[in-house]
Design a protein around this motif. Sequence first.
Motif, PDB file in Angstrom:
ATOM      1  N   GLU A   1       4.276   5.961   3.002  1.00  0.00           N
ATOM      2  CA  GLU A   1       3.378   6.860   2.283  1.00  0.00           C
ATOM      3  C   GLU A   1       3.952   7.346   0.960  1.00  0.00           C
ATOM      4  O   GLU A   1       3.215   7.821   0.089  1.00  0.00           O
ATOM      5  N   THR A   2       5.278   7.223   0.776  1.00  0.00           N
ATOM      6  CA  THR A   2       5.893   7.642  -0.488  1.00  0.00           C
ATOM      7  C   THR A   2       6.011   6.495  -1.487  1.00  0.00           C
ATOM      8  O   THR A   2       6.494   6.693  -2.598  1.00  0.00           O
ATOM      9  N   GLY A   3       5.615   5.277  -1.071  1.00  0.00           N
ATOM     10  CA  GLY A   3       5.736   4.110  -1.932  1.00  0.00           C
ATOM     11  C   GLY A   3       7.014   3.336  -1.724  1.00  0.00           C
ATOM     12  O   GLY A   3       7.234   2.302  -2.373  1.00  0.00           O
TER      13      GLY A   3
ATOM     14  N   ALA B   1      -3.879  -9.993 -10.085  1.00  0.00           N
ATOM     15  CA  ALA B   1      -4.859  -9.358  -9.198  1.00  0.00           C
ATOM     16  C   ALA B   1      -5.297  -8.020  -9.773  1.00  0.00           C
ATOM     17  O   ALA B   1      -4.506  -7.292 -10.374  1.00  0.00           O
ATOM     18  N   ASP B   2      -6.576  -7.687  -9.583  1.00  0.00           N
ATOM     19  CA  ASP B   2      -7.074  -6.374  -9.997  1.00  0.00           C
ATOM     20  C   ASP B   2      -6.423  -5.261  -9.189  1.00  0.00           C
ATOM     21  O   ASP B   2      -6.152  -4.175  -9.705  1.00  0.00           O
ATOM     22  N   VAL B   3      -6.170  -5.537  -7.916  1.00  0.00           N
ATOM     23  CA  VAL B   3      -5.627  -4.527  -7.012  1.00  0.00           C
ATOM     24  C   VAL B   3      -4.519  -5.153  -6.178  1.00  0.00           C
ATOM     25  O   VAL B   3      -4.675  -6.261  -5.653  1.00  0.00           O
ATOM     26  N   ASN B   4      -3.391  -4.432  -6.069  1.00  0.00           N
ATOM     27  CA  ASN B   4      -2.323  -4.826  -5.139  1.00  0.00           C
ATOM     28  C   ASN B   4      -2.335  -3.818  -3.992  1.00  0.00           C
ATOM     29  O   ASN B   4      -1.982  -2.654  -4.180  1.00  0.00           O
ATOM     30  N   LEU B   5      -2.785  -4.263  -2.832  1.00  0.00           N
ATOM     31  CA  LEU B   5      -2.934  -3.387  -1.677  1.00  0.00           C
ATOM     32  C   LEU B   5      -1.628  -3.346  -0.887  1.00  0.00           C
ATOM     33  O   LEU B   5      -1.193  -4.368  -0.345  1.00  0.00           O
ATOM     34  N   PRO B   6      -0.978  -2.186  -0.802  1.00  0.00           N
ATOM     35  CA  PRO B   6       0.262  -2.101  -0.023  1.00  0.00           C
ATOM     36  C   PRO B   6      -0.022  -2.317   1.459  1.00  0.00           C
ATOM     37  O   PRO B   6      -1.035  -1.854   1.990  1.00  0.00           O
ATOM     38  N   LEU B   7       0.892  -2.999   2.127  1.00  0.00           N
ATOM     39  CA  LEU B   7       0.780  -3.184   3.567  1.00  0.00           C
ATOM     40  C   LEU B   7       1.575  -2.101   4.281  1.00  0.00           C
ATOM     41  O   LEU B   7       2.747  -1.875   3.981  1.00  0.00           O
ATOM     42  N   THR B   8       0.937  -1.451   5.213  1.00  0.00           N
ATOM     43  CA  THR B   8       1.594  -0.451   6.044  1.00  0.00           C
ATOM     44  C   THR B   8       1.693  -0.985   7.462  1.00  0.00           C
ATOM     45  O   THR B   8       1.072  -1.996   7.813  1.00  0.00           O
ATOM     46  N   ALA B   9       2.459  -0.291   8.285  1.00  0.00           N
ATOM     47  CA  ALA B   9       2.594  -0.708   9.684  1.00  0.00           C
ATOM     48  C   ALA B   9       1.261  -0.672  10.409  1.00  0.00           C
ATOM     49  O   ALA B   9       1.051  -1.391  11.392  1.00  0.00           O
TER      50      ALA B   9
END
Length: 661
Positions: free
Chosen positions: A161-163, A634-642
């Motif tokens: 959540e903090t990046g 890419a327009d958006v880079n979606l972070p992967l979380t658990a």
Amino acid sequence: MVASRNFLTALSGVLASAKLTTAEPTNAFRLDVRAADPCAAIANQTWVAPKDVRACFASFPLDGTVKANTIEVVNKTFAFHTSVNYERNAPAPFTEQVHEDVLADLARISGQSYGNELDFHIDLSRSVKRLNDGHCAYINQCYDSLFVTYLPTPLVFLTDETGNQTVHIAPEAFDVAKEGFKDELDVWQNALPDALKGKLSSLSGARVLAINGEDPLAAVDANAQIAGGYQGLSTRQNGFFASYNSAVTGWTYIMGNFAQQSLPLVDAVTLTVQLTNSSEPQTITLPYRSRISKSAKQWTDSASFRQNNCVAIPGTNGVDVKYRQAPVPQGIDTRKLRLDVILDATPLQNIALPPELIPRKPLAGSTGVTQFHLLDDGKTGVLALGNFLGGTDQTGLMQDLITGLQNLKKEGATQLIIDVSNNGGGHICVVNWLHRIIAGPKDTTEPQAALDTAARDGPLAQLIAQAVAKGADPDNNLMYNSANWKSANSTPFPAGLINGVQDAFSQRLGDECLPFDLDPPPEALFDTKKVAIVSNGRCASSCSLLSITLAKKEGSKTVVYGGRNGIEQQYCGTVGGQSSDFSTIDTEIKTTKLKNHTLAPPDFVSNSVFGITWRLAFGVENTEEPEEWQNHPADVNLPLTAEIVNKPFAIWTQVAKDVLQ
């Protein structure tokens, strides 16, 4: 035919194996033979240690004739590859990633000595891979993925959540291993130290602090330097990690380059990990294990191994179509069967995505590579498209797509996510069909949705075209037959000097897909600005064509999930205009009676495949330069979380919330 069977089928046929002695050897004699013969030692075994496979592979000295033959075939086939001179020093943004003089590499390899044939193969294969071109690859099926080498601990790259970003063993790793490798699981269970012995499941979700004593990202970057396939550094980095794909057999799990390798070059890995709910680091060493491919032909010793798996087979080389035993059926338009397919030494494996990760409640019409879902918001439809081949029935796949998308509309979908994770391409006309039915009839889809192209116009290519013009291909089977082209206009490709080397290309060629085999709907199925194309960046060939044309022509959004902060994420790989391979080019040469020409490559004597880009695609925005070398961030880079990693439905839900709202 337009496409070689090497792009479509596994190994087919085998030459007669050497006859064995009629006397039945004693068990003691068998043991002596296996000890002396490293290939006999691994014969008829499903799982073996990589070092034992390597001992077999490395036991063959490099035959000078085989070496010279391989280099000559590859070298002369490169004359048909469109990008040779571009790849000497690629334009920005790929200059740092593609700067390989592959013809100089071949000259170096030709003069270099090797301890065995395996060493020669590795050098040649990796030299071609450094082009980072998904269409251009050299594969020797004697070595590449004859045994596939695995670990039970695929990795994922997570963002908190903090990046902050960290490497982890995939949360689902044990579930994948116990189903995919159940017959070898005990080896890994027993390899764990002390209190962890027999507790492989405890590693799932663990944070990886070090790989072989170094920062895990160092291993990611080292792999990216040899992985090949994609110009973008980000995409090669992403390939290190586990992901998923909708395949003909259903949802499959992609192990990633850390946990699945095409050559048995690594025996073990040492990981420093922090287990879930623990603050103490632990160091473990796990062995890699090599599993025999289903395509391997059985052997008993080195001689039969060599004969059954390493020499040319039907399909390795081309044929004169006049003598083909299975002619193209009447009514089939070969122009519409053009392929754009990535060629990879590590083929997709039939490892199932764990049931808890499989998207629930697919809509009616979902089948094989085409999976359709409606998200819980009631307005977002999803098409998960694993490739553009399906079961290789082009018209059947087109029908599946229109039926599924129309069903989504009936269910209330007003916006669309297209998940093309690990889509390696396929039929170009299926791409054009999908673009047309989504976007509707307009100037970006009719008379063509695809890109203008050009083929390389070398001396041997010109001779082939001239022979065809004189009647060498009366049934219009060959790629160089102008009856199989549509001319976009008469403008020559403005090639001239490319990186200081004179090059030549054909006139600008148009798209051959219209009229489609099916009637498209009279109106657009979706507003293309409410379409998002989602993947891990590993969208290649025909998949790149769809992504690029929808994004650049229609304003659709592009989303790459995962990826490292600060590294621009490319939403696709090599686009090209049409891929091909040596055996297909060889068919063109043999049918036009040019096999004895000094420029013609000989037949492969080894069980090899060599792929190329045959038609270069012009750009959408810069129409005078190849699209292959234009930027695709890419327009958006979606972070992967658990919470969402390798869970397609959860990823789609996040995309609908963050991108399509």
